[in-house]
Every structure is written in structure tokens, then in C-alpha cells.
Write an enzyme that holds these catalytic residues in place. Structure first.
Site, PDB file in Angstrom:
ATOM      1  N   ARG A   6     -28.954  -7.676 -24.032  1.00 14.51           N
ATOM      2  CA  ARG A   6     -29.689  -7.957 -25.160  1.00 14.51           C
ATOM      3  C   ARG A   6     -29.346  -9.504 -25.469  1.00 14.51           C
ATOM      4  NH1 ARG A   6     -28.182  -7.707 -30.306  1.00 14.51           N
ATOM      5  NH2 ARG A   6     -29.723  -7.706 -32.028  1.00 14.51           N
ATOM      6  N   SER A  58     -25.418  -1.116  -3.688  1.00  9.55           N
ATOM      7  CA  SER A  58     -26.501  -1.313  -2.581  1.00  9.55           C
ATOM      8  C   SER A  58     -25.588  -1.662  -1.313  1.00  9.55           C
ATOM      9  CB  SER A  58     -27.383  -2.535  -3.170  1.00  9.55           C
ATOM     10  OG  SER A  58     -28.028  -3.295  -2.207  1.00  9.55           O
ATOM     11  N   GLY A  87     -18.284  -4.290 -12.576  1.00  4.96           N
ATOM     12  CA  GLY A  87     -16.779  -4.238 -12.442  1.00  4.96           C
ATOM     13  C   GLY A  87     -16.496  -5.106 -11.017  1.00  4.96           C
ATOM     14  N   ASP A 113     -13.327   1.537 -16.580  1.00  2.00           N
ATOM     15  CA  ASP A 113     -11.947   1.477 -16.374  1.00  2.00           C
ATOM     16  C   ASP A 113     -10.909   0.188 -16.866  1.00  2.00           C
ATOM     17  OD1 ASP A 113     -12.477   3.480 -14.848  1.00  2.00           O
ATOM     18  OD2 ASP A 113     -12.803   2.329 -12.814  1.00  2.00           O
ATOM     19  N   ARG A 140      -7.734  20.019 -28.169  1.00  2.00           N
ATOM     20  CA  ARG A 140      -6.416  20.369 -29.116  1.00  2.00           C
ATOM     21  C   ARG A 140      -6.538  21.271 -30.026  1.00  2.00           C
ATOM     22  NH1 ARG A 140      -2.708  17.128 -32.475  1.00  2.00           N
ATOM     23  NH2 ARG A 140      -2.691  15.462 -30.851  1.00  2.00           N
ATOM     24  N   LYS A 199       7.323  22.373 -30.469  1.00  2.47           N
ATOM     25  CA  LYS A 199       5.872  21.910 -30.310  1.00  2.47           C
ATOM     26  C   LYS A 199       5.224  23.342 -30.142  1.00  2.47           C
ATOM     27  CE  LYS A 199       4.165  17.528 -28.851  1.00  2.47           C
ATOM     28  NZ  LYS A 199       3.711  17.049 -29.969  1.00  2.47           N
ATOM     29  N   GLN A 240     -17.920  11.057 -20.047  1.00  6.49           N
ATOM     30  CA  GLN A 240     -17.268   9.607 -20.391  1.00  6.49           C
ATOM     31  C   GLN A 240     -18.009   8.316 -20.378  1.00  6.49           C
ATOM     32  OE1 GLN A 240     -12.770   9.837 -19.173  1.00  6.49           O
ATOM     33  NE2 GLN A 240     -14.064  11.409 -18.222  1.00  6.49           N
TER      34      GLN A 240
END
Ligand code: F6P
Length: 308
Positions: A6, A58, A87, A113, A140, A199, A240
Site C-alpha cells: 500500500r 520460482s 527474505g 524470521d 501455559r 515451579k 504463525q
């Protein structure tokens, strides 16, 4: 990427330059799949994921013949400057086009990445990490409720930035990144110590390209001597790569798309625009594949200190 598309179209339009979009990346150049991309054509895309122009790998573009066909189509369409968003593979392709034809090219770092030098952050990284974090927060909850150890695999075939940031922002006990060799006994010890210190659950974030293998492989090896700890594995995968871009990515895409047009208007060639310490900068395109910003040891240290 849509924020950058854009911005390129609108900045070019604002400068009196006629923007043209290329569909499907380099494959579209070879197939002459170009379309006018005026300011109105890019309405309503800023908040959308992916790329409205499409993309693709490609193999033909890797050949001189393929690139010559791309150059011919750019010449026929009287295109003087090309903005390539992608990238290191895309930026290498852009470099070759500029060397073999008369076209000037400017690269915009676009990869989740975050593994390109010349910019603090690449387009898509922030969104990808935030998307992964949504899942990590959910994992979690279940890890905490059941008192479990979770191994969570995130993307990054050759780079651990997503893993590190997910670990830091997601409160993981340990992160595994391809840049640092993985010591399985150390991971095990780390997890054991964390549980011993009180923990009740642990998260270990694993980059998909870690040298110790996938999250499943890592989990099996770590857990083989952790008899009393219940563990599970989750691979986040391609979720992601999609979804609404974050504010940071929208702003970065807007800034870099605009900067790419300005670079072309200034006559720049074979540069990449990026953001460093809040400033938009240009670096030689080749830096994208000859240099890689290392994962900072300080951030790995921070991870260690906070994981207790
Ligand atoms: O290079 C970006 C990236 O998302 C990597 O992190 C990941 O390994 C790869 O692409 C996935 O590629 P593909 O969609 O071709 O499987």
C-alpha cells in the site's frame, strides 16, 4: 506485506509515478502478470495478512533464461524501478535482476524470521511472535493447571529470533535456537531445577531448525530421565504466518514501503531499506545474505536469569 504494498503504491502515486503491481512474485514477472496499482487499488488491505499480490517460489527465475524473460516484461511495461519485498532469496533475485538488466531495485525486508541484517526487525516478525504468543499463553494455562512440562515448536528453520522472543515474552524456562548448540542434559537439568525450586509447570520453546531436532525429538530426549514429570508437545506451524498484522508491522511496512519509493526516486539501486534504532536507513542489498545479525548473547543471558 500489504502495508508495504500500500505504501509503495501510494508514495509512488504521490510522487507522480505510475505504480504497477506484480502478481505471484518473480513467477509473475516471468509470466508478465502485471497490473496497475494506483492509490485506490490498495484500499482496505492495511489490516490484512499475507500479500494481496500473491507470492511463490520460482525455480525458473533461478535460471538466466527465466530472469531474461522477467527483464523483457519489465522493459515492455517501461518499469524503471522495482521494489522487492521478501527474505534473502527474494533479495538475491532482485540483485540479479538489477545486474542483468537496466532496472533499479530496492529491497524491503519481509520475513517472519527476522534474520536479515540492515534492519532491527523484518516485516512480519512482530505479528508472528504475537500470534505464537497467543497460543503459548493458552498452552501455559493448561500447563499450569495440569502441572506439566510443554515443549512448543515455533518457526525458524535457520534462525532463533522467533523462539527467543516467544521465550522471553511467554515466560519460558528455556529456549532452543539454531544459532547455539543444544545441550540436552543442560535443558533437562534446567527443567529439573525449575521444578525443584517450586515451579509447578515449565515451557520450553524450540525453534524448528534446532540442531537437536524437532520439539518431539527434543522432548523425548529431555524427558527420558524425567520419570515424574508429565510432558506434552505442541507444534504451532503455519498459523504463525497469517492473521491480522500488528500495529508495529503496519507502521514498519508503511515506513519501509515509502522509503523504498524514495530510494528509487533518489536513483538508488541494489539497496535494502530497513529501520535501525528508530531511523529508516539504506544498506547494500548484498548485506542481506552476506551478513546475519547474531542472536545477542545478552538476550540469551536475560532468558537464563529470568527463567526461575
Ligand atoms: O522463512 C520463513 C519461514 O517461515 C521459516 O521460518 C519456515 O521454516 C519456512 O518459512 C516455512 O516455509 P514453507 O511455508 O515453505 O514450509
Amino acid at each position: 506485506m500489504n502495508a508495504a504494498i500500500r505504501a509503495v503504491a501510494r508514495s509512488a502515486d504521490a510522487a507522480g509515478v505510475e505504480p504497477v503491481g506484480v502478481r505471484s512474485g518473480f513467477a509473475g514477472l516471468i509470466d508478465n502478470d502485471l497490473e496497475p496499482l494506483d492509490a485506490r487499488a490498495v484500499s482496505g488491505i492495511l489490516h490484512t495478512g499475507g500479500t494481496v499480490l500473491g507470492t511463490g517460489r520460482s525455480p525458473l527465475f533461478r535460471t538466466t533464461e527465466g530472469r531474461q524473460s522477467a527483464i523483457k516484461h519489465l522493459d515492455l511495461a517501461e518499469v524503471d524501478g522495482l521494489v522487492v519485498i521478501g527474505g534473502d532469496g527474494s533479495l538475491r533475485g532482485a540483485d540479479a535482476l538489477s545486474r542483468e538488466g537496466r532496472i533499479k531495485v530496492v529491497g524491503v525486508p519481509g520475513t517472519i524470521d527476522n534474520d536479515l541484517s540492515g534492519t532491527d526487525f523484518t516485516l512480519g516478525f512482530d505479528t508472528a511472535v504475537n500470534t505464537a504468543l497467543e497460543s503459548i499463553d493458552r498452552l501455559r494455562d493448561t500447563a499450569a493447571s495440569h502441572g506439566r512440562l510443554f515443549f512448543i515448536e515455533v518457526m525458524g528453520r535457520a534462525s532463533g529470533w522467533i523462539s527467543l522472543y516467544c521465550g522471553l515474552a511467554g515466560g519460558a524456562t528455556h529456549v532452543l535456537v539454531p544459532e547455539y548448540p543444544t545441550d540436552i542434559p543442560r535443558v533437562r537439568e534446567h527443567v529439573q531445577t525449575a521444578f525443584a525450586m517450586g515451579k509447578t509447570f515449565c515451557l520450553v520453546v524450540v525453534a524448528e531448525g534446532d540442531d537437536a531436532g524437532s520439539a518431539y525429538e527434543v522432548a523425548e530426549r529431555v524427558a527420558e530421565r524425567l520419570d515424574d514429570i508429565d510432558y506434552r508437545v505442541a507444534t504451532l506451524g503455519h498459523v504463525q504466518r497469517g492473521g491480522r498484522p500488528s500495529m508495529r508491522d503496519r507502521v514498519l511496512g508503511s515506513q519501509l514501503g515509502d522509503a523504498a519509493v524514495r530510494a528509487l526516486l533518489d536513483g538508488a539501486d541494489r539497496v535494502m531499506v530497513g529501520e535501525h534504532c528508530g531511523r529508516v536507513e539504506r544498506t547494500p542489498l548484498s548485506r542481506a545474505w552476506t551478513e546475519q545479525d547474531p542472536i545477542p548473547e545478552e538476550l540469551m543471558g536475560l532468558m537464563d536469569r529470568l527463567a526461575r
